[in-house]
Scaffold this motif. Sequence first.
Motif, PDB file in Angstrom:
ATOM      1  N   PRO A  20       0.854  -1.329   0.023  1.00 60.66           N
ATOM      2  CA  PRO A  20      -0.153  -0.142  -0.081  1.00 60.66           C
ATOM      3  C   PRO A  20       0.948   1.272   0.132  1.00 60.66           C
ATOM      4  O   PRO A  20       0.603   2.327  -0.635  1.00 60.66           O
ATOM      5  N   GLU A  21       1.802   1.342   0.765  1.00 60.45           N
ATOM      6  CA  GLU A  21       2.808   2.401   0.701  1.00 60.45           C
ATOM      7  C   GLU A  21       3.778   2.313  -0.539  1.00 60.45           C
ATOM      8  O   GLU A  21       4.484   1.183  -0.783  1.00 60.45           O
ATOM      9  N   THR A 140       0.416  -7.309   3.074  1.00 59.50           N
ATOM     10  CA  THR A 140      -0.116  -7.930   2.059  1.00 59.50           C
ATOM     11  C   THR A 140      -1.797  -8.417   2.591  1.00 59.50           C
ATOM     12  O   THR A 140      -2.687  -9.138   2.004  1.00 59.50           O
ATOM     13  N   THR A 141      -2.147  -7.718   3.718  1.00 61.03           N
ATOM     14  CA  THR A 141      -3.459  -8.068   4.454  1.00 61.03           C
ATOM     15  C   THR A 141      -4.141  -6.717   4.472  1.00 61.03           C
ATOM     16  O   THR A 141      -3.588  -5.574   4.307  1.00 61.03           O
ATOM     17  N   SER A 142      -5.279  -6.589   4.975  1.00 64.58           N
ATOM     18  CA  SER A 142      -6.161  -5.426   5.376  1.00 64.58           C
ATOM     19  C   SER A 142      -5.855  -4.937   6.674  1.00 64.58           C
ATOM     20  O   SER A 142      -6.711  -4.763   7.265  1.00 64.58           O
ATOM     21  N   SER A 143      -4.641  -4.778   7.019  1.00 67.38           N
ATOM     22  CA  SER A 143      -4.157  -4.251   8.296  1.00 67.38           C
ATOM     23  C   SER A 143      -4.367  -2.708   8.367  1.00 67.38           C
ATOM     24  O   SER A 143      -4.357  -2.212   7.322  1.00 67.38           O
ATOM     25  N   SER A 144      -4.262  -2.213   9.478  1.00 65.43           N
ATOM     26  CA  SER A 144      -4.333  -0.754   9.461  1.00 65.43           C
ATOM     27  C   SER A 144      -3.034   0.015   9.074  1.00 65.43           C
ATOM     28  O   SER A 144      -1.874  -0.818   9.386  1.00 65.43           O
ATOM     29  N   ARG A 145      -3.230   1.015   8.934  1.00 65.16           N
ATOM     30  CA  ARG A 145      -1.910   2.029   8.500  1.00 65.16           C
ATOM     31  C   ARG A 145      -0.866   1.930   9.469  1.00 65.16           C
ATOM     32  O   ARG A 145       0.210   1.786   9.396  1.00 65.16           O
ATOM     33  N   LEU A 146      -1.227   2.320  10.764  1.00 66.52           N
ATOM     34  CA  LEU A 146      -0.571   2.454  11.943  1.00 66.52           C
ATOM     35  C   LEU A 146       0.045   1.203  12.264  1.00 66.52           C
ATOM     36  O   LEU A 146       1.371   1.244  12.587  1.00 66.52           O
ATOM     37  N   GLU A 147      -0.463  -0.059  11.935  1.00 65.40           N
ATOM     38  CA  GLU A 147       0.034  -1.389  12.443  1.00 65.40           C
ATOM     39  C   GLU A 147       0.996  -1.360  11.299  1.00 65.40           C
ATOM     40  O   GLU A 147       2.301  -2.137  11.598  1.00 65.40           O
ATOM     41  N   ARG A 148       0.773  -1.467  10.257  1.00 67.00           N
ATOM     42  CA  ARG A 148       1.891  -1.525   9.065  1.00 67.00           C
ATOM     43  C   ARG A 148       3.032  -0.609   9.209  1.00 67.00           C
ATOM     44  O   ARG A 148       4.378  -1.297   9.058  1.00 67.00           O
ATOM     45  N   ASP A 149       3.024   0.602   9.730  1.00 62.11           N
ATOM     46  CA  ASP A 149       3.975   1.436   9.908  1.00 62.11           C
ATOM     47  C   ASP A 149       4.985   1.157  10.956  1.00 62.11           C
ATOM     48  O   ASP A 149       6.329   1.060  10.906  1.00 62.11           O
TER      49      ASP A 149
END
Length: 290
Positions: A20-21, A140-149
């Motif tokens: 996503p990023e 690669t999943t629908s995780s939140s932006r904060l969790e990904r960051d």
Amino acid sequence: MGLGMPRDLAADWTEYATAPEPGVELLRARMRRHVYERHAHDGYALGVTDWGVQAFRCRGGAHASTAGMVMAFNPDEPHDGHAGDDAGFAYRMLYIETAAVRAVLEDARERPGPLPFFAAPLIADPTAGLLVARTHALLTTSSSRLERDAAFSAMIRRLAAHGGLGTEPRAAGRHDRALDRVRERLHADAATEVATAELAALASMSRYELCRQFHRRFGLPPHAYQLRLRLAEAKRLLAAGEPAAEVAAAAGFVDQSHLNRRFKGAFGITPVQFARAVQQSGGQFGSGPT
């Protein structure tokens, strides 16, 4: 986004996506027969072996990664890859632009600093392996932006601690200016055929000496370096929606079959698979694996 679990574990398979990023591309694969050609990436290539034995050569040495071990390739670091035994292996990789790594580290340091340089391409650190696997899964999943960051930052900081800072020291050579001219010539028009004799004349060297010195300086001989540039251009054009046949011609490949063969050899996926992944992600595309 959306790398699923393939059902056929006996066959080679590859899944590819863009995160996503911007600036991050993702690969997940299971390999038994496929052999990666020697290649390099513009940015960092960070990965973890899920199971099996993943063999590769890098910096003149042979390495074998097993479950949980981390592979860390610096930008422009040539390497290849193949199964270490008949059972094959499964792994996942993140191809990350240097700007994304720099942003994390500058935020952590609260000031600019050098990028990490990994002294060894294989890291035996179970915590780092788990962080790579978790970050790959979250991207690669629908995780939140904060969790990904948070996951991405933790992964980069952990691995950077292994790498040290700065670049590998290298004494300036007397051929550097001449080799830089050859490199600039290749970058100026990678799609056009050029003879070794022409490059040798540009560097005021014999053809043999040019190939030897260029390889020593940049990690790849001139023909392989040119191929890397052509593949990078092919990726850019494919991401822009250009048909593969036209991309092959524009990037300097003999035909679409030639492009397919070299693309698969370097990245483990076909040009069509790559283009489809970019389209499914909404067109986000970074420099990625080249």
